[in-house]
Motif scaffolding. Sequence first.
Motif, PDB file in Angstrom:
ATOM      1  N   VAL B 164      38.156  56.723  38.906  1.00 34.30           N
ATOM      2  CA  VAL B 164      39.434  56.805  38.855  1.00 34.30           C
ATOM      3  C   VAL B 164      39.866  56.735  37.562  1.00 34.30           C
ATOM      4  CG1 VAL B 164      41.672  55.369  39.505  1.00 34.30           C
ATOM      5  CG2 VAL B 164      39.638  55.234  40.967  1.00 34.30           C
ATOM      6  N   LEU B 165      40.768  57.859  36.992  1.00 34.60           N
ATOM      7  CA  LEU B 165      41.037  57.895  35.631  1.00 34.60           C
ATOM      8  C   LEU B 165      39.898  57.629  34.668  1.00 34.60           C
ATOM      9  CD1 LEU B 165      44.060  55.228  35.991  1.00 34.60           C
ATOM     10  CD2 LEU B 165      44.297  57.857  36.214  1.00 34.60           C
ATOM     11  N   GLY B 166      38.547  58.326  35.120  1.00 31.75           N
ATOM     12  CA  GLY B 166      37.888  58.206  33.892  1.00 31.75           C
ATOM     13  C   GLY B 166      36.657  57.234  34.174  1.00 31.75           C
ATOM     14  N   PHE B 167      37.241  56.105  34.819  1.00 33.33           N
ATOM     15  CA  PHE B 167      36.260  54.995  35.107  1.00 33.33           C
ATOM     16  C   PHE B 167      35.307  55.202  36.298  1.00 33.33           C
ATOM     17  CE2 PHE B 167      39.965  52.658  33.048  1.00 33.33           C
ATOM     18  CZ  PHE B 167      39.128  52.009  32.265  1.00 33.33           C
ATOM     19  N   LYS B 168      34.341  54.957  36.318  1.00 38.57           N
ATOM     20  CA  LYS B 168      33.491  55.081  37.562  1.00 38.57           C
ATOM     21  C   LYS B 168      32.830  53.801  38.103  1.00 38.57           C
ATOM     22  CE  LYS B 168      31.270  59.726  36.127  1.00 38.57           C
ATOM     23  NZ  LYS B 168      31.964  60.299  37.027  1.00 38.57           N
ATOM     24  N   PHE B 169      33.137  53.787  39.574  1.00 39.58           N
ATOM     25  CA  PHE B 169      32.719  52.464  40.129  1.00 39.58           C
ATOM     26  C   PHE B 169      31.634  52.842  41.045  1.00 39.58           C
ATOM     27  CE2 PHE B 169      37.213  52.126  39.054  1.00 39.58           C
ATOM     28  CZ  PHE B 169      36.892  50.683  38.128  1.00 39.58           C
ATOM     29  N   ASP B 170      30.569  52.090  41.137  1.00 38.17           N
ATOM     30  CA  ASP B 170      29.540  52.110  41.860  1.00 38.17           C
ATOM     31  C   ASP B 170      29.832  51.755  43.472  1.00 38.17           C
ATOM     32  OD1 ASP B 170      27.002  52.416  43.188  1.00 38.17           O
ATOM     33  OD2 ASP B 170      26.101  50.460  42.473  1.00 38.17           O
ATOM     34  N   PHE B 171      30.087  52.787  44.360  1.00 39.15           N
ATOM     35  CA  PHE B 171      30.520  52.348  45.724  1.00 39.15           C
ATOM     36  C   PHE B 171      29.304  51.964  46.607  1.00 39.15           C
ATOM     37  CE2 PHE B 171      32.391  53.787  49.702  1.00 39.15           C
ATOM     38  CZ  PHE B 171      33.756  52.859  49.366  1.00 39.15           C
ATOM     39  N   ILE B 172      28.006  51.894  46.258  1.00 38.93           N
ATOM     40  CA  ILE B 172      27.122  51.150  46.788  1.00 38.93           C
ATOM     41  C   ILE B 172      26.899  49.991  46.732  1.00 38.93           C
ATOM     42  CG2 ILE B 172      24.403  51.214  47.155  1.00 38.93           C
ATOM     43  CD1 ILE B 172      25.367  53.857  47.918  1.00 38.93           C
ATOM     44  N   ASN B 173      27.637  49.245  45.625  1.00 39.65           N
ATOM     45  CA  ASN B 173      27.684  47.850  45.370  1.00 39.65           C
ATOM     46  C   ASN B 173      28.856  47.298  46.515  1.00 39.65           C
ATOM     47  OD1 ASN B 173      29.073  45.466  44.044  1.00 39.65           O
ATOM     48  ND2 ASN B 173      27.422  45.823  42.768  1.00 39.65           N
ATOM     49  N   PRO B 174      27.894  46.151  47.131  1.00 42.82           N
ATOM     50  CA  PRO B 174      28.862  45.789  48.052  1.00 42.82           C
ATOM     51  C   PRO B 174      30.252  45.192  47.530  1.00 42.82           C
ATOM     52  CG  PRO B 174      26.766  44.410  47.674  1.00 42.82           C
ATOM     53  CD  PRO B 174      26.620  45.647  46.846  1.00 42.82           C
ATOM     54  N   LEU B 175      30.079  44.518  46.400  1.00 46.34           N
ATOM     55  CA  LEU B 175      31.575  43.811  45.756  1.00 46.34           C
ATOM     56  C   LEU B 175      32.455  45.191  45.572  1.00 46.34           C
ATOM     57  CD1 LEU B 175      31.077  40.540  44.036  1.00 46.34           C
ATOM     58  CD2 LEU B 175      32.310  41.111  46.147  1.00 46.34           C
ATOM     59  N   THR B 176      32.116  46.057  44.712  1.00 47.46           N
ATOM     60  CA  THR B 176      32.781  47.049  44.376  1.00 47.46           C
ATOM     61  C   THR B 176      33.464  47.691  45.609  1.00 47.46           C
ATOM     62  OG1 THR B 176      31.206  47.576  42.797  1.00 47.46           O
ATOM     63  CG2 THR B 176      33.046  49.189  43.026  1.00 47.46           C
ATOM     64  N   ARG B 177      32.470  47.901  46.704  1.00 45.22           N
ATOM     65  CA  ARG B 177      33.046  48.441  47.777  1.00 45.22           C
ATOM     66  C   ARG B 177      34.339  47.604  48.425  1.00 45.22           C
ATOM     67  NH1 ARG B 177      28.491  49.133  50.354  1.00 45.22           N
ATOM     68  NH2 ARG B 177      28.875  47.602  51.768  1.00 45.22           N
ATOM     69  N   TYR B 178      34.016  46.474  48.480  1.00 46.86           N
ATOM     70  CA  TYR B 178      35.256  45.463  49.089  1.00 46.86           C
ATOM     71  C   TYR B 178      36.374  45.673  48.148  1.00 46.86           C
ATOM     72  CZ  TYR B 178      37.704  41.557  50.220  1.00 46.86           C
ATOM     73  OH  TYR B 178      38.854  40.748  50.486  1.00 46.86           O
ATOM     74  N   TYR B 179      36.311  45.676  47.050  1.00 46.94           N
ATOM     75  CA  TYR B 179      37.741  45.628  46.261  1.00 46.94           C
ATOM     76  C   TYR B 179      38.242  47.180  46.286  1.00 46.94           C
ATOM     77  CZ  TYR B 179      36.735  41.041  44.655  1.00 46.94           C
ATOM     78  OH  TYR B 179      36.594  39.664  44.575  1.00 46.94           O
ATOM     79  N   VAL B 180      37.384  48.364  46.304  1.00 45.45           N
ATOM     80  CA  VAL B 180      38.109  49.611  46.540  1.00 45.45           C
ATOM     81  C   VAL B 180      38.998  49.707  47.875  1.00 45.45           C
ATOM     82  CG1 VAL B 180      37.767  52.027  46.830  1.00 45.45           C
ATOM     83  CG2 VAL B 180      36.477  50.752  45.113  1.00 45.45           C
ATOM     84  N   VAL B 181      38.229  49.114  48.760  1.00 47.93           N
ATOM     85  CA  VAL B 181      38.901  49.069  50.228  1.00 47.93           C
ATOM     86  C   VAL B 181      39.990  48.090  50.074  1.00 47.93           C
ATOM     87  CG1 VAL B 181      38.527  48.341  52.698  1.00 47.93           C
ATOM     88  CG2 VAL B 181      36.972  49.516  51.346  1.00 47.93           C
ATOM     89  N   ALA B 182      40.083  46.985  49.454  1.00 47.90           N
ATOM     90  CA  ALA B 182      41.133  46.168  49.306  1.00 47.90           C
ATOM     91  C   ALA B 182      42.255  46.672  48.675  1.00 47.90           C
ATOM     92  CB  ALA B 182      40.658  44.794  48.394  1.00 47.90           C
ATOM     93  N   VAL B 183      42.218  47.483  47.615  1.00 47.47           N
ATOM     94  CA  VAL B 183      43.325  48.112  46.869  1.00 47.47           C
ATOM     95  C   VAL B 183      44.148  48.976  47.811  1.00 47.47           C
ATOM     96  CG1 VAL B 183      43.904  50.052  45.185  1.00 47.47           C
ATOM     97  CG2 VAL B 183      42.099  48.122  44.772  1.00 47.47           C
TER      98      VAL B 183
END
Lengths: 291, 328, 415
Positions: B164-183
């Motif tokens: 997103v906007l140049g930031f890269k998030f590791d979608f395999i990481n469970p917490l990251t996945r959670y927050y992406v879905v949460a958004v």
Amino acid sequence: MSFDLIALQLFTGLALGAIYVLFAIGLSLIFGMLTVVNFAHGAFYMVGAYVGLFLLSLGGNFWLCLIAVPLIVGTVGLVVERFLIRPLYGRGIDYPLLLTFGLSYVMVELIRIAFGKSGYPFDTPEILQGAVNIGVGYFPLYRLFVIGIAAAVLLGLWLFLERTSFGLIIRAGARDPQIVRVLGVNVSRVWLFVFGIGSGIAALAGLLAAPLQGVIPEMGATILAEAFVVTVVGGMGSIGGAVIAGLLVGVVVSMTSLFAPEMAKVSIFALMAVVLLVRPQGFFGRAGLMS
Amino acid sequence: MNELSQTLSQPSVASVSWFDFAKRHRAILASIFVLVFPLVMPFTALAVNILIYGLYALGFNLLFGYLGLLSFGHAALFGTGSYLCGIAIVHFGLPWYLAIVVGIVGGAVMAAAIGALAIRTRGIYFAMVTMALSQCVFYLFYQAVDWTGGENGLRGINVRTIDVLGFKFDFINPLTRYYVVAVFVIMALFMLSRILASPFGAVIEAIRENEARARASGYDVTRTRLITFILSGAFCGLAGALMALHLSIVPIEILHIETSGMVVMMSLLGGMGTFFGPFVGAAVFLLLENLVSIWTVHWQLIVGAVFVVCVLFFPAGIWGTILKWVNK
Amino acid sequence: MAKKTTGSISRRRLLTTASAGAVLAASPFRINLLQAQEATIKVGFPVPLTGPYGTEAQDQVRAAEVAIAEFNEAGGLNGRKAELLVRDDKLNPGEAATRTLELIEKEKVNFIVGSLSASVQLAVNNVTKERKIIYNSISQSDEINEVKDFSKYTFHEALTPHLTAGAVGRYAFPKFGKKVAFLTADYAYGHEMVRGFQEAGKAFGVESLVDIRHPLGTTDFSALLPRIQALKPDILVISNFGRDQQIALKQATDFGMKKSMKIVAPILLYTGRIAAGAQAFEGVIGGTSYYWGIEDKVASAKAFNDRFRKMHGGKVPSDYGALGYAGVKTLLMGAKAAGTTDTDKVIEAVEALKYDYYKGPEYYRKCDHQAVQSVLIIESKSKPEKGDADVFNVLATEEPSEKNLRTCEALGHKS
């Protein structure tokens, strides 16, 4: 594809339809009188097969089961109506539906606890084994028997509803419970018995289906969805509709199996969608009943 | 008007104003809750499931709770969103954000198709027609093996990084996945809150309360129903798309009749017609199932019994009962 | 925690302990706990404990417990004990994927072994390969071996439908005739079995009269059977599984079809035969990966059965149960051979294994990690002779050979 094969397939469809009819008739009866959509009907069907299995293991015979199973499961039905469904009358159509939905989970799981998860064989009674020549080919004797029993039950039910005073009350109660109550009839007792009869017949259907497919705890779930199709096509609450639609669905399934087996399952839902688009209240349903 | 009369009839002003505050800012409060939620859950994947099923139930509740139409075929909307999102990624190589859009549109289009056929029927017939049509949708996806994998399900929805906007998030990481879905879920919450607060939302509730009067007041009831159904489909489609990304597969079971039944259970358990009820219902249902199934293989007995008790004694559902209690 | 793996423990206790672990892990004490546990080798085991295959799944758990117990008694991996984490996948790929995520993300398992249906194993496989966790599938499928789903982290201990169908065909075609009718469950697994039969049949000049495909979960085959009867085949091949198979055999018996044709099935399940009874299965020929009755001839089978009986109250392991044993055992022995749980090294070690744990010699083929193994051809007895568990006669054994598998090229692999 020979004529004999098609004729034989037609018979197969009728035998299949006979089970649908027995199952759907209770569903339709209960809906027509109590306006309860009974999602636990499949569970009663399944329990019927298991009670039969249990009685046989105690040394009972199949003929005895044909009488005892509907009585026992019908009694369970009485208890369910009295204590679980009665408190919900007047709260709208969703609540009994949801309650019976939860109840079916409980019933299936109780059977799993009592009888295990993997199901049992159910042998065809000795004297009904084998096939007989019905002119167009050989047909399993037991399936002819199923058609016969279904016809007998329907006849009995019809006589009961048309020729007895209790039957008269039931029919009147379905049309206008308010008036019947005003006339001093105990409507809740009528409803109690209707639920009992409906679940008893469902149990009988389960027992009759057992030698065809064996018994497993999940056996009620499949037929429930298909029976909804039968009742909707026939018209919710119409007994005659359930009979005709049940046989029709049996024949449609059997004929699609002959020409396009992959489509056998979807065919009945497609049939339902078509019927609903052309005639939303089903064959014999009263328009406006559901609004 | 409604709020005013409520305030007037309440003697305890302090608690009411607190409650009013909570009610007015319900979407914000929910967002704060959503942020800390995964930390108290048994495991993160379950927390993600709760978010997604909560959103699915929210979409269902728009129709059931606010419009009073009981659908037994919502699995078709949820499943279509999931499959189309998955197909967009697996077969067309679309980026994840476009795939989500495809899922939302898919859910809405499917809702439009089913709605066009079913919306004229009422009550139990509506439930039956939606159920039958969703069975047809099931077979449609089931037979399209080349696209959906048929019985084996669709695999390979493998999204590793979310950029997103140049930031890269590791979608395999469970917490990251959670927050992406949460958004996405939070955005949906805001949208839904706005819809319900809009004049359109008022029409929806007017139809539920008294259809004849709404019709007499000049509202096009059938059209409102259809639009609500399509909106419901869009929310369910989003939930389905998020499910596909979360699990990296789409199982054919997502279109089963049980998936339709489950959302009804969740909404009722939580309290239909309340804003957060479906969410609470989804959370309680999944947590209960998770805890009980660790304790016994007969978890369906407990879940079924809880359900029966809820119908008999707490017809307003868990959240509905809490709201009543707070309102007293 | 090590107590978990001793012989007498039941699955229920295992689950309870696991749940206690779940509560603990969610608490502030989780850090300490993690450090204490670092030594154990964790094997995640998602199987369908609830649902129609609950019996089979339970047996898989029992057998896997045997493998864990044996490993720990032999001293583990330099003293590191193994632990089995059983999860209920509810026969639902979505639930299985969620459970697999839990096992990997929260429990930090070293390996995953399990599943019973094709769709569930493919779901688990998709999750594990993305996270580089070794997964040993103990359920049949051809697809998991294909390049699209396969990864180097995937092992497949179960038979493939191609292999078992081929073996049954090679046995049945010369004996019973060349005119063959198929009754097939209409999904990938069913189609794979038919393909296996037809490819094996080419060598014998077999003629396919018809392939009738029925929807999964059909409860009434009566509409399909008269058509098959009218074609008068020598052999009727019933390519379906579980309850579909039980009902199809029962109804074929009712229609008197066994009198005019031989009925064969690519795979006969021990538990399925027990559930459906002798009448329906009588005289039916099929394949299996394992039957306890081979213990008279195979020493490793005897040892495995004895250990299983000892741990589980005299019961004998079923075919699918035994796969649970082999699936867990090979990974643990691989770790032992590698001297570490490091993923890449374990993969190499497992690839190099030549093992005979319970049914005779086996090894994993390099290109698709398929267990190359024997197939037993069995016939259902009309009556058990030696106790209730005595349900099959072993007619023949097809020895392990790579040429009976689909070739690596056919699966899309390079070598």
